[in-house]
Design an enzyme around this catalytic site. Structure first.
Site, PDB file in Angstrom:
ATOM      1  N   LYS A 151      -2.254   4.717   2.095  1.00 10.20           N
ATOM      2  CA  LYS A 151      -2.038   5.843   3.005  1.00 10.20           C
ATOM      3  C   LYS A 151      -2.740   7.060   2.448  1.00 10.20           C
ATOM      4  O   LYS A 151      -2.873   7.203   1.216  1.00 10.20           O
ATOM      5  CB  LYS A 151      -0.546   6.147   3.143  1.00 10.20           C
ATOM      6  CG  LYS A 151      -0.198   6.865   4.425  1.00 10.20           C
ATOM      7  CD  LYS A 151      -0.154   5.896   5.584  1.00 10.20           C
ATOM      8  CE  LYS A 151       0.176   6.538   6.892  1.00 10.20           C
ATOM      9  NZ  LYS A 151       0.347   5.505   7.929  1.00 10.20           N
ATOM     10  N   HIS A 185      -2.160  -3.856  -4.683  1.00 16.77           N
ATOM     11  CA  HIS A 185      -3.456  -4.551  -4.731  1.00 16.77           C
ATOM     12  C   HIS A 185      -3.277  -6.065  -4.677  1.00 16.77           C
ATOM     13  O   HIS A 185      -4.187  -6.799  -5.043  1.00 16.77           O
ATOM     14  CB  HIS A 185      -4.212  -4.161  -6.011  1.00 16.77           C
ATOM     15  CG  HIS A 185      -4.567  -2.701  -6.060  1.00 16.77           C
ATOM     16  ND1 HIS A 185      -4.396  -1.924  -7.172  1.00 16.77           N
ATOM     17  CD2 HIS A 185      -5.049  -1.872  -5.105  1.00 16.77           C
ATOM     18  CE1 HIS A 185      -4.784  -0.679  -6.909  1.00 16.77           C
ATOM     19  NE2 HIS A 185      -5.178  -0.626  -5.660  1.00 16.77           N
TER      20      HIS A 185
END
Ligand code: NAD
Length: 475
Positions: free
Chosen positions: A109, A67
């Site tokens: 992903k 992040h």
């Protein structure tokens, strides 16, 4: 993590490469640990009612690796081989890939453990929509937090379903279109996505070939023209890589597909080969070319550059010693096993690593996201203005030239204002040139760095670490 002792772990491999590169940085261990771990792993199970009325439980994942930049970005794959470990590894690689090409995303992903061939279109649509709904519930999708894209087994169709599900659940969200990329044009997709990865591969290798020192080291002259190329895989990436190499004067001497390979020292035209394969269902027996029955033998031909654009692990410890090329441009993900990588580096082969070389796709996905957030097609505001300005300049030049008008073709070329496709292509070109030179610079400054893969990791780690440094740690 779902792996047991002694079980192969892709994520551990990524970690090893990361640690190998981290040794060449001055970054604190705590920050390195922060960079490599996966921040959020969402493992889900949901039921699917099949067409015959039976109920099946579907296993799926979404991983947000980092992040440090948001949103997270990364494809969704449909494959029987999906595991939590694989999705984590691929998410981590996305973080590094985005950092190298200066795409302001963290890595993500997704994976659904199915073989799409065994499901009807309607079942696939239900799986995709339910998966999206699960992501919405947990805030694992959205223009500002996590933006999926196509990957193995998924394409525009699935991205369209994801977009429609998201907007159905989030009515009125003005930026909803940017919740997923790789969409069809009519749903806010961007021009130039299809060829992006192959084109990026070409730009990256071209930049490497411009570097005099490197070319001297591998025993080649600079430039692309005249270089002999072997391509493996004539799918999306292989086809487009071949196209741009050929159009820029390289000679495609061999193309390998899974049914065999063809060889012509005078050069092959990828479009003609593609049509031949479409018509005859095989790449073999292409007019003027020699058949190579065992496809892998083509990789061992005498050539300058090898572009693997098919599958992972195609070069291993057995065939690596027999390769004769000077440069390998990793268009596919993971085409070299770690053993092959060592062998080829020791032989002095320059391996241009997948992690950045095939980043054209995510780069153009970034352009799609930007387009969706700005709610206007790239070039729409500039095109006519630029053309009007250019026409004024042309008129002035004609006056200076005694009133002699430019011929029509020259006038059109010079006056042309950029369309979306021009901007996407030039944005991609700039991205790949800059990324290549950042990697080569660090490699040149620290000659003890063993290979370009490690240099690429170092570039990524340094960029991510400096973001963490500036962000500080909450609370
Ligand atoms: P694709 O399915 O369009 O093409 C793959 C081609 O490889 C097919 O034509 C297939 O027949 C051929 N192939 C399969 N096995 C082979 C073998 N043993 N020998 C020779 N050829 C073989 O897939 P793609 O989208 O072109 O992706 C190729 C690689 O590039 C994959 O590793 C993928 O992860 C990677 N990649 C793709 C993108 C993208 O934008 N499509 C982006 C980044 C990385």
């Amino acid at each position: 993590m779902s792996t047991h002792l002694n079980e192969y772990s892709f994520y551990s491999d990524v970690k090893k490469n990361f640690e190998k590169a981290a040794k060449f940085t001055k970054i604190d261990k705590g920050i390195l640990d922060t960079i490599i771990v996966c921040n959020s792993v969402y493992r889900m199970r949901f039921p699917l009612k099949r067409d015959d009325g039976s109920v099946e439980v579907i296993e799926a994942y979404r991983v947000q690796h980092s992040h440090h930049k948001e949103p997270c970005k990364g494809g969704i794959r449909f494959s029987e081989n999906v595991t939590q470990d694989e999705v984590m590894a691929l998410a981590a690689l996305m973080t590094f890939k985005c950092a190298i090409v200066n795409v302001p995303f963290g890595g993500g992903k997704g994976g659904i453990k199915i073989n799409p061939k065994f499901y009807s279109r309607y079942e696939l649509e239900k799986i995709t929509r339910r998966y999206t709904a699960e992501l919405v519930k947990k805030n694992f999708i959205g223009p500002g937090c996590d933006v999926p894209a196509p990957d193995y087994g998924t394409g525009e169709r699935e991205m369209g379903w994801i977009f429609d599900t998201y907007t159905s659940l989030k009515t009125g969200e003005v930026n909803a279109m940017a919740c997923v990329t790789g969409k069809p044009l009519a749903l806010g997709g961007v021009r130039g996505r299809k060829e992006a990865t192959g084109m990026g591969v070409f730009f990256g290798v071209r930049e490497v070939c411009r570097n005099e020192k490197l070319m001297k080291k591998v025993g080649l002259t600079t430039g692309i023209a005249g270089k002999k190329i072997i391509i493996q895989g004539l799918g999306n990436v292989g086809y487009h890589s071949a196209k741009y190499f050929r159009e820029n004067g390289a000679i495609i001497i061999a193309i390998a597909e899974y049914e065999g390979a063809i060889f012509n020292p005078n050069g092959l035209n990828e479009e003609e080969v593609f049509q031949h394969r479409k018509n005859t269902k095989s790449i073999l027996n292409f007019p003027g070319a020699k058949n190579i029955e065992n496809s892998n033998d083509a990789l061992e031909l005498e050539a300058d550059i090898f572009i693997p654009a098919a599958l992972e692990n195609v070069v291993n410890k057995d065939n690596a010693p027999r390769l004769k090329v000077k440069i390998i441009g990793e268009a596919a993900n993971g085409p070299l096993t770690p053993e092959a990588d060592e062998i080829l580096n020791a032989k002095g082969v320059l391996v241009v690593p997948d992690m950045y070389l095939n980043a054209g796709g995510v780069t153009v996905s970034y352009f799609e996201w930007v387009k969706n957030l700005s709610h206007v097609r790239h070039g729409r505001l500039q095109k006519q203005f630029t053309e009007n300005t250019n026409l004024t300049i042309i008129k002035e030049l004609e006056l200076l030239n005694g009133g002699k008008p430019l011929d029509d073709k020259a006038r059109r070329t010079i006056a042309h204002g950029p369309d979306e496709i021009d901007l996407v292509h030039s944005g991609l070109e700039e991205t790949m040139i800059t990324a290549t030179n950042e990697i080569l610079k660090i490699w040149e400054e620290q000659p003890e760095i063993p290979d370009m893969r490690t240099a690429s990791f170092i570039v990524a780690i340094n960029k991510i670490a400096s973001t963490y440094d500036e962000l500080g740690i909450f609370p």
